[in-house]
Design a protein around this motif. Sequence first.
Motif, PDB file in Angstrom:
ATOM      1  N   THR A  80       0.822  -1.214   0.000  1.00 56.66           N
ATOM      2  CA  THR A  80       0.000   0.000   0.000  1.00 56.66           C
ATOM      3  C   THR A  80       0.855   1.263   0.000  1.00 56.66           C
ATOM      4  O   THR A  80       0.897   1.993   0.995  1.00 56.66           O
ATOM      5  CB  THR A  80      -0.938   0.009   1.220  1.00 56.66           C
ATOM      6  OG1 THR A  80      -0.134  -0.135   2.423  1.00 56.66           O
ATOM      7  CG2 THR A  80      -1.959  -1.098   1.145  1.00 56.66           C
ATOM      8  N   PRO A  81       1.536   1.531  -1.106  1.00 55.87           N
ATOM      9  CA  PRO A  81       2.215   2.827  -1.211  1.00 55.87           C
ATOM     10  C   PRO A  81       1.180   3.932  -1.395  1.00 55.87           C
ATOM     11  O   PRO A  81      -0.010   3.669  -1.622  1.00 55.87           O
ATOM     12  CB  PRO A  81       3.085   2.671  -2.463  1.00 55.87           C
ATOM     13  CG  PRO A  81       2.372   1.649  -3.285  1.00 55.87           C
ATOM     14  CD  PRO A  81       1.722   0.710  -2.313  1.00 55.87           C
ATOM     15  N   THR A  82       1.624   5.178  -1.305  1.00 56.22           N
ATOM     16  CA  THR A  82       0.740   6.325  -1.490  1.00 56.22           C
ATOM     17  C   THR A  82       0.938   6.884  -2.889  1.00 56.22           C
ATOM     18  O   THR A  82       2.056   7.238  -3.264  1.00 56.22           O
ATOM     19  CB  THR A  82       1.051   7.426  -0.457  1.00 56.22           C
ATOM     20  OG1 THR A  82       0.863   6.902   0.858  1.00 56.22           O
ATOM     21  CG2 THR A  82       0.149   8.630  -0.665  1.00 56.22           C
ATOM     22  N   VAL A  83      -0.130   6.921  -3.683  1.00 56.38           N
ATOM     23  CA  VAL A  83      -0.024   7.491  -5.029  1.00 56.38           C
ATOM     24  C   VAL A  83      -0.001   9.014  -4.900  1.00 56.38           C
ATOM     25  O   VAL A  83      -1.012   9.636  -4.570  1.00 56.38           O
ATOM     26  CB  VAL A  83      -1.185   7.037  -5.928  1.00 56.38           C
ATOM     27  CG1 VAL A  83      -1.076   7.693  -7.299  1.00 56.38           C
ATOM     28  CG2 VAL A  83      -1.192   5.523  -6.062  1.00 56.38           C
ATOM     29  N   ARG A  84       1.159   9.591  -5.128  1.00 59.80           N
ATOM     30  CA  ARG A  84       1.317  11.041  -4.944  1.00 59.80           C
ATOM     31  C   ARG A  84       0.848  11.819  -6.161  1.00 59.80           C
ATOM     32  O   ARG A  84       0.305  12.920  -6.032  1.00 59.80           O
ATOM     33  CB  ARG A  84       2.780  11.369  -4.649  1.00 59.80           C
ATOM     34  CG  ARG A  84       3.095  12.861  -4.627  1.00 59.80           C
ATOM     35  CD  ARG A  84       4.463  13.157  -4.101  1.00 59.80           C
ATOM     36  NE  ARG A  84       4.519  12.979  -2.650  1.00 59.80           N
ATOM     37  CZ  ARG A  84       5.645  13.111  -1.939  1.00 59.80           C
ATOM     38  NH1 ARG A  84       6.794  13.357  -2.554  1.00 59.80           N
ATOM     39  NH2 ARG A  84       5.613  12.950  -0.635  1.00 59.80           N
ATOM     40  N   ALA A  85       1.079  11.274  -7.366  1.00 61.36           N
ATOM     41  CA  ALA A  85       0.718  12.016  -8.579  1.00 61.36           C
ATOM     42  C   ALA A  85       0.485  11.047  -9.730  1.00 61.36           C
ATOM     43  O   ALA A  85       1.040   9.942  -9.752  1.00 61.36           O
ATOM     44  CB  ALA A  85       1.809  13.018  -8.954  1.00 61.36           C
ATOM     45  N   THR A  86      -0.343  11.465 -10.668  1.00 61.36           N
ATOM     46  CA  THR A  86      -0.588  10.724 -11.898  1.00 61.36           C
ATOM     47  C   THR A  86      -0.085  11.569 -13.051  1.00 61.36           C
ATOM     48  O   THR A  86      -0.459  12.741 -13.175  1.00 61.36           O
ATOM     49  CB  THR A  86      -2.093  10.439 -12.079  1.00 61.36           C
ATOM     50  OG1 THR A  86      -2.543   9.607 -10.996  1.00 61.36           O
ATOM     51  CG2 THR A  86      -2.362   9.731 -13.388  1.00 61.36           C
ATOM     52  N   LEU A  87       0.758  10.993 -13.885  1.00 61.51           N
ATOM     53  CA  LEU A  87       1.357  11.725 -14.997  1.00 61.51           C
ATOM     54  C   LEU A  87       1.111  10.975 -16.298  1.00 61.51           C
ATOM     55  O   LEU A  87       1.012   9.745 -16.315  1.00 61.51           O
ATOM     56  CB  LEU A  87       2.861  11.942 -14.775  1.00 61.51           C
ATOM     57  CG  LEU A  87       3.204  12.781 -13.523  1.00 61.51           C
ATOM     58  CD1 LEU A  87       3.588  11.853 -12.387  1.00 61.51           C
ATOM     59  CD2 LEU A  87       4.339  13.745 -13.816  1.00 61.51           C
ATOM     60  N   GLY A  88       1.057  11.723 -17.407  1.00 59.31           N
ATOM     61  CA  GLY A  88       0.613  11.155 -18.665  1.00 59.31           C
ATOM     62  C   GLY A  88       1.678  10.683 -19.621  1.00 59.31           C
ATOM     63  O   GLY A  88       1.358  10.317 -20.745  1.00 59.31           O
ATOM     64  N   SER A  89       2.945  10.682 -19.208  1.00 55.35           N
ATOM     65  CA  SER A  89       3.985  10.215 -20.123  1.00 55.35           C
ATOM     66  C   SER A  89       5.178   9.690 -19.331  1.00 55.35           C
ATOM     67  O   SER A  89       5.384  10.049 -18.159  1.00 55.35           O
ATOM     68  CB  SER A  89       4.454  11.344 -21.046  1.00 55.35           C
ATOM     69  OG  SER A  89       5.241  12.292 -20.330  1.00 55.35           O
ATOM     70  N   ASN A  90       5.986   8.863 -19.995  1.00 56.17           N
ATOM     71  CA  ASN A  90       7.195   8.343 -19.356  1.00 56.17           C
ATOM     72  C   ASN A  90       8.186   9.461 -19.052  1.00 56.17           C
ATOM     73  O   ASN A  90       8.870   9.438 -18.025  1.00 56.17           O
ATOM     74  CB  ASN A  90       7.861   7.306 -20.267  1.00 56.17           C
ATOM     75  CG  ASN A  90       7.040   6.045 -20.386  1.00 56.17           C
ATOM     76  OD1 ASN A  90       6.659   5.443 -19.389  1.00 56.17           O
ATOM     77  ND2 ASN A  90       6.764   5.622 -21.614  1.00 56.17           N
ATOM     78  N   GLU A  91       8.289  10.425 -19.976  1.00 53.00           N
ATOM     79  CA  GLU A  91       9.231  11.515 -19.752  1.00 53.00           C
ATOM     80  C   GLU A  91       8.843  12.332 -18.529  1.00 53.00           C
ATOM     81  O   GLU A  91       9.700  12.722 -17.729  1.00 53.00           O
ATOM     82  CB  GLU A  91       9.303  12.407 -21.000  1.00 53.00           C
ATOM     83  CG  GLU A  91       9.910  11.726 -22.222  1.00 53.00           C
ATOM     84  CD  GLU A  91      11.314  11.195 -21.950  1.00 53.00           C
ATOM     85  OE1 GLU A  91      12.164  11.977 -21.466  1.00 53.00           O
ATOM     86  OE2 GLU A  91      11.553  10.003 -22.196  1.00 53.00           O
ATOM     87  N   ALA A  92       7.551  12.598 -18.361  1.00 52.76           N
ATOM     88  CA  ALA A  92       7.100  13.340 -17.181  1.00 52.76           C
ATOM     89  C   ALA A  92       7.386  12.553 -15.911  1.00 52.76           C
ATOM     90  O   ALA A  92       7.810  13.120 -14.887  1.00 52.76           O
ATOM     91  CB  ALA A  92       5.606  13.636 -17.297  1.00 52.76           C
ATOM     92  N   ILE A  93       7.169  11.237 -15.965  1.00 49.85           N
ATOM     93  CA  ILE A  93       7.469  10.378 -14.816  1.00 49.85           C
ATOM     94  C   ILE A  93       8.945  10.464 -14.466  1.00 49.85           C
ATOM     95  O   ILE A  93       9.319  10.644 -13.288  1.00 49.85           O
ATOM     96  CB  ILE A  93       7.090   8.912 -15.129  1.00 49.85           C
ATOM     97  CG1 ILE A  93       5.567   8.733 -15.166  1.00 49.85           C
ATOM     98  CG2 ILE A  93       7.729   7.956 -14.124  1.00 49.85           C
ATOM     99  CD1 ILE A  93       4.898   8.538 -13.836  1.00 49.85           C
ATOM    100  N   LYS A  94       9.822  10.342 -15.456  1.00 48.11           N
ATOM    101  CA  LYS A  94      11.267  10.354 -15.170  1.00 48.11           C
ATOM    102  C   LYS A  94      11.713  11.685 -14.565  1.00 48.11           C
ATOM    103  O   LYS A  94      12.507  11.711 -13.615  1.00 48.11           O
ATOM    104  CB  LYS A  94      12.052  10.066 -16.455  1.00 48.11           C
ATOM    105  CG  LYS A  94      11.918   8.626 -16.930  1.00 48.11           C
ATOM    106  CD  LYS A  94      12.883   8.289 -18.053  1.00 48.11           C
ATOM    107  CE  LYS A  94      12.585   9.045 -19.311  1.00 48.11           C
ATOM    108  NZ  LYS A  94      13.466   8.656 -20.434  1.00 48.11           N
ATOM    109  N   HIS A  95      11.195  12.792 -15.126  1.00 48.38           N
ATOM    110  CA  HIS A  95      11.578  14.105 -14.582  1.00 48.38           C
ATOM    111  C   HIS A  95      11.086  14.263 -13.145  1.00 48.38           C
ATOM    112  O   HIS A  95      11.797  14.816 -12.296  1.00 48.38           O
ATOM    113  CB  HIS A  95      11.009  15.213 -15.467  1.00 48.38           C
ATOM    114  CG  HIS A  95      11.699  15.361 -16.786  1.00 48.38           C
ATOM    115  ND1 HIS A  95      13.064  15.556 -16.894  1.00 48.38           N
ATOM    116  CD2 HIS A  95      11.223  15.333 -18.060  1.00 48.38           C
ATOM    117  CE1 HIS A  95      13.404  15.650 -18.177  1.00 48.38           C
ATOM    118  NE2 HIS A  95      12.305  15.506 -18.902  1.00 48.38           N
TER     119      HIS A  95
END
Length: 312
Positions: A221-236
């Motif tokens: 049960t981790p905490t979902v802090r944010a939802t992002l729409g691309s791999n590049e946004a996730i990596k940054h």
Amino acid sequence: MNKIRPPRVTFHQLRTLEAVVRLGSITRAAAELHLTQPTVSAQIHELQSALDTALVEPVGRGIRPTEAAQLLRATALDMFARWQRFEEDLQALHGLERGRLRIAGVTTTEYFIARWLRRYTDSHPGIDIELAVDNRDAVVRRLQQDDIELAVMMMPPDNLPLHRVPLMRNPLVLIGPAGHPWAGAHRVARTALNGQALLMREPGSGTRLATEAYLHTHGLTPTVRATLGSNEAIKHAVAAGLGLAVVSRHALAADPAHDGVALLPVVGFPIERRWLLVWRSDRRLSLAAQRFVEHVRAHPPDEPDTAAAAGA
């Protein structure tokens, strides 16, 4: 033998009618076909006059296709399919010197799908490529609506009849910011993920579905802090320290440090998945698509580096 009478309508009119019935709107059909609304309305009116039957009826501020329109759309689709078979037979006569390949890939395939297509077009330079790269839900819709013939994805839908060809591994790795304390560990217990801030792709993403399945299976049960729409946004976002994330190893540089992230050796990672080439089993593939399937079977794509994927 009865003499075959040519139709009193044109392919352009039938294509317009098909779009209007499928989309349920003259406005949306006009936008999809790059026509003006008056042009679409005029073509529908011409069809109605030629057939002496109503094809649409007003409903509120919009329209609703009639039963006759639904029947005509089915007939039009049969005609389009027959015409496609003619074009394929013609391509075969010319040795596949010309043709069109309609293919889509989920967003992570943007890191490698162009290389596959380049190898194919080197052998078939006369083939035009229509490539769409989009999220999983959009690719599934394209398959449902016959906008594409082939798709490359990790988790195909269960509600469509599909042929599937396994292509290559798609290890899903856990990443954190460069210098994360877990990066230097030999192995970290998966329970350490409980309470951790996790960054996720959008709902419907194949990577998100696989991640959620893994977490559910192991009761994490981790905490979902944010939802992002691309791999590049996730990596940054990971590099900036906003949280951890699960991404395809294909989305990272050979040395993840170049992306500002580190592979984290948590038990159970990488999550082993596989890329699949899929197509509708209830549809006939064009000659160009058939040749592409044969091509990838004969020339399997390169596998990712196993050691790097495992964080070794």
